[in-house]
Design a protein around this motif. Sequence first.
Motif, PDB file in Angstrom:
ATOM      1  N   ILE A 341       0.821  -1.214   0.000  1.00  0.00           N
ATOM      2  CA  ILE A 341       0.000   0.000   0.000  1.00  0.00           C
ATOM      3  C   ILE A 341       0.856   1.265   0.000  1.00  0.00           C
ATOM      4  O   ILE A 341       0.364   2.344  -0.337  1.00  0.00           O
ATOM      5  CB  ILE A 341      -0.982   0.022   1.188  1.00  0.00           C
ATOM      6  N   LEU A 342       2.136   1.147   0.362  1.00  0.00           N
ATOM      7  CA  LEU A 342       3.020   2.313   0.337  1.00  0.00           C
ATOM      8  C   LEU A 342       3.381   2.732  -1.086  1.00  0.00           C
ATOM      9  O   LEU A 342       3.845   3.854  -1.306  1.00  0.00           O
ATOM     10  CB  LEU A 342       4.309   2.021   1.114  1.00  0.00           C
ATOM     11  N   LEU A 343       3.178   1.826  -2.045  1.00  0.00           N
ATOM     12  CA  LEU A 343       3.548   2.125  -3.427  1.00  0.00           C
ATOM     13  C   LEU A 343       2.802   3.335  -3.975  1.00  0.00           C
ATOM     14  O   LEU A 343       3.337   4.088  -4.796  1.00  0.00           O
ATOM     15  CB  LEU A 343       3.274   0.913  -4.320  1.00  0.00           C
ATOM     16  N   PHE A 344       1.562   3.519  -3.540  1.00  0.00           N
ATOM     17  CA  PHE A 344       0.766   4.636  -4.053  1.00  0.00           C
ATOM     18  C   PHE A 344       1.465   5.968  -3.778  1.00  0.00           C
ATOM     19  O   PHE A 344       1.642   6.794  -4.693  1.00  0.00           O
ATOM     20  CB  PHE A 344      -0.626   4.628  -3.420  1.00  0.00           C
ATOM     21  N   SER A 345       1.878   6.196  -2.534  1.00  0.00           N
ATOM     22  CA  SER A 345       2.540   7.455  -2.182  1.00  0.00           C
ATOM     23  C   SER A 345       3.887   7.595  -2.871  1.00  0.00           C
ATOM     24  O   SER A 345       4.245   8.690  -3.328  1.00  0.00           O
ATOM     25  CB  SER A 345       2.728   7.540  -0.660  1.00  0.00           C
ATOM     26  N   CYS A 346       4.639   6.497  -2.946  1.00  0.00           N
ATOM     27  CA  CYS A 346       5.964   6.554  -3.571  1.00  0.00           C
ATOM     28  C   CYS A 346       5.867   6.908  -5.057  1.00  0.00           C
ATOM     29  O   CYS A 346       6.586   7.793  -5.543  1.00  0.00           O
ATOM     30  CB  CYS A 346       6.682   5.211  -3.390  1.00  0.00           C
ATOM     31  N   ILE A 347       4.993   6.211  -5.769  1.00  0.00           N
ATOM     32  CA  ILE A 347       4.856   6.450  -7.213  1.00  0.00           C
ATOM     33  C   ILE A 347       4.275   7.837  -7.476  1.00  0.00           C
ATOM     34  O   ILE A 347       4.729   8.554  -8.385  1.00  0.00           O
ATOM     35  CB  ILE A 347       3.977   5.358  -7.852  1.00  0.00           C
ATOM     36  N   LEU A 348       3.283   8.242  -6.683  1.00  0.00           N
ATOM     37  CA  LEU A 348       2.671   9.559  -6.878  1.00  0.00           C
ATOM     38  C   LEU A 348       3.678  10.677  -6.626  1.00  0.00           C
ATOM     39  O   LEU A 348       3.702  11.688  -7.349  1.00  0.00           O
ATOM     40  CB  LEU A 348       1.461   9.710  -5.948  1.00  0.00           C
ATOM     41  N   THR A 349       4.511  10.513  -5.614  1.00  0.00           N
ATOM     42  CA  THR A 349       5.550  11.506  -5.338  1.00  0.00           C
ATOM     43  C   THR A 349       6.543  11.584  -6.487  1.00  0.00           C
ATOM     44  O   THR A 349       6.956  12.686  -6.899  1.00  0.00           O
ATOM     45  CB  THR A 349       6.285  11.172  -4.036  1.00  0.00           C
ATOM     46  N   CYS A 350       6.945  10.443  -7.006  1.00  0.00           N
ATOM     47  CA  CYS A 350       7.886  10.399  -8.125  1.00  0.00           C
ATOM     48  C   CYS A 350       7.315  11.139  -9.344  1.00  0.00           C
ATOM     49  O   CYS A 350       8.005  11.951  -9.974  1.00  0.00           O
ATOM     50  CB  CYS A 350       8.202   8.950  -8.475  1.00  0.00           C
ATOM     51  N   ILE A 351       6.057  10.884  -9.666  1.00  0.00           N
ATOM     52  CA  ILE A 351       5.421  11.548 -10.812  1.00  0.00           C
ATOM     53  C   ILE A 351       5.326  13.057 -10.585  1.00  0.00           C
ATOM     54  O   ILE A 351       5.599  13.861 -11.491  1.00  0.00           O
ATOM     55  CB  ILE A 351       4.026  10.949 -11.060  1.00  0.00           C
ATOM     56  N   SER A 352       4.958  13.456  -9.364  1.00  0.00           N
ATOM     57  CA  SER A 352       4.805  14.887  -9.069  1.00  0.00           C
ATOM     58  C   SER A 352       6.127  15.633  -9.221  1.00  0.00           C
ATOM     59  O   SER A 352       6.158  16.765  -9.747  1.00  0.00           O
ATOM     60  CB  SER A 352       4.252  15.078  -7.656  1.00  0.00           C
ATOM     61  N   GLN A 353       7.224  15.021  -8.800  1.00  0.00           N
ATOM     62  CA  GLN A 353       8.521  15.685  -8.909  1.00  0.00           C
ATOM     63  C   GLN A 353       8.958  15.823 -10.373  1.00  0.00           C
ATOM     64  O   GLN A 353       9.580  16.824 -10.748  1.00  0.00           O
ATOM     65  CB  GLN A 353       9.577  14.917  -8.112  1.00  0.00           C
ATOM     66  N   MET A 354       8.616  14.836 -11.187  1.00  0.00           N
ATOM     67  CA  MET A 354       8.946  14.942 -12.613  1.00  0.00           C
ATOM     68  C   MET A 354       8.102  16.024 -13.289  1.00  0.00           C
ATOM     69  O   MET A 354       8.569  16.715 -14.202  1.00  0.00           O
ATOM     70  CB  MET A 354       8.755  13.586 -13.296  1.00  0.00           C
ATOM     71  N   ILE A 355       6.852  16.201 -12.844  1.00  0.00           N
ATOM     72  CA  ILE A 355       6.013  17.281 -13.380  1.00  0.00           C
ATOM     73  C   ILE A 355       6.598  18.635 -13.001  1.00  0.00           C
ATOM     74  O   ILE A 355       6.610  19.570 -13.813  1.00  0.00           O
ATOM     75  CB  ILE A 355       4.570  17.139 -12.871  1.00  0.00           C
ATOM     76  N   PHE A 356       7.106  18.745 -11.771  1.00  0.00           N
ATOM     77  CA  PHE A 356       7.746  19.989 -11.351  1.00  0.00           C
ATOM     78  C   PHE A 356       8.951  20.326 -12.238  1.00  0.00           C
ATOM     79  O   PHE A 356       9.241  21.493 -12.497  1.00  0.00           O
ATOM     80  CB  PHE A 356       8.204  19.895  -9.891  1.00  0.00           C
ATOM     81  N   ILE A 357       9.681  19.300 -12.696  1.00  0.00           N
ATOM     82  CA  ILE A 357      10.840  19.529 -13.561  1.00  0.00           C
ATOM     83  C   ILE A 357      10.412  20.030 -14.932  1.00  0.00           C
ATOM     84  O   ILE A 357      10.930  21.031 -15.437  1.00  0.00           O
ATOM     85  CB  ILE A 357      11.673  18.227 -13.716  1.00  0.00           C
TER      86      ILE A 357
END
Length: 482
Positions: A341-357
Amino acid sequence: MMNSSKSRQLRKYFSLGAGILGWFLGGVVFGFNVYAISLKQTFNYTQTELDYIASSGDWGECFQFPAGIVIDKFGPKVTCSISLIVTTMGFLLMWMATAFRIFFSSKSWLVCAFYFLTGFGPTFLVIPSMVVNCKNFDKKHLGKVLSLLSGTFGVSPAIIIVLYEGLFVQGHFEDAENQKLGEFMMMLAVLSACISVFCVVMLKTVPEDTPYDVIEQSGEAMNKTNDIHKNKNMEIHKNINDRTALVPEKTTKQIPKDMNCWQIIKTPQFYYVFLICLIIMGICISVVNNLTIIVESAQIDVNQITFTLIIPIFAVISRLFVGVLPDYIFQKWPFIPKSSILLFSCILTCISQMIFIVFNGSLIGLICASVMVALAYGVLFVHISIITINLFGLQYCGQNCGLVFLSNGFGLVLFQKLFALNYETNSPPGSHSCFGDLCTKWFFVLTSSLSFCAVFLNFCLMKIERDLHLQHDESQASSHQK
């Protein structure tokens, strides 16, 4: 018997109500932004001094380990009594500081210590409220209870902001030093005293006739007995040349062994959980704390209040509803690794940081990334407690969750420093402001890489959990054969 059952249910809900109030008090410190300018102008502090005061409150909130030790050793009454003393004293000292402005204008380190107490004291309500209510309700409702408490924690800053702006600003928007900051701190002192006293009286562990885990264990024992008798009967009729192993079709569910904080630090699972929490929460908090600076550096003409409201709204929504999902998954598919269940937060954080870039200069891109950060943070805040309890048991969950949440504080310091380093490195000489993509770009490159590492660590944790589960199945199968 019926009256006894109703009495237990009533005491459970009183304890849940006390827990909700305790978590509400725990979230008060995160309403700092609403009176930050008043505090700065009242004492004529620099921005650096103000940041130190804000960070001291955050660190106090992250330092939950002592509260976990106290609740596990002495129970909720003693723990809530400590909160009564520490939290009330912290807000009274903040009120005293506003009464002696000249003295404390050159003693910002004392105000940091006072504000640390206002964040540290409520942890002696937050942790016992979590422990008591998780023990009072069936384990199958663990996620729902934590979501309710965590949702209250998220709503608290919004309520404090409304109270302050409605009752204590009194029209002094331009001259914030004339706002009623002292009266506000006195109100918080009285509020914390009332909530703490209510928790001392009402927050109690309500014993069940047959606890949930005992039912599971007794059921497991009965299954073993039935299987043994079945196997003996089968052996009587078994053909002498039949070599088929007598293994039950379904193995019993593995119940986590209760481990204290000294035992969990010897397990690899703890370090995986600790690092995942440090990376993801550290990234999310640093983005939340610097969101207005990110918008300013992107030179987007938009009201920054829009972005400051996005975080609490979506964080509260995610906290309130996210606990239902693990409860459903763990009951429907008990053999799925709990840590998945931790995968949701990890993957979502990864995507959000790439959007910021990529979309750092786009309004839509910044809004989407901010929403993802809010959802990831709110979900992880609930899931990390659920995982800690599922991996290491419920008996010592106070100290175990407190130890895991120390990672939140380390992540806060680490990523705040990294953000400041990137921002100040690209600022013009002699200026404290930075504009353009380079102000934040390399920070987000680093955070996206580290969040990808968190996803990898999550898969490693799932593999360890799966291997332990298979070992348990093999040991059960061998015991049935014997």
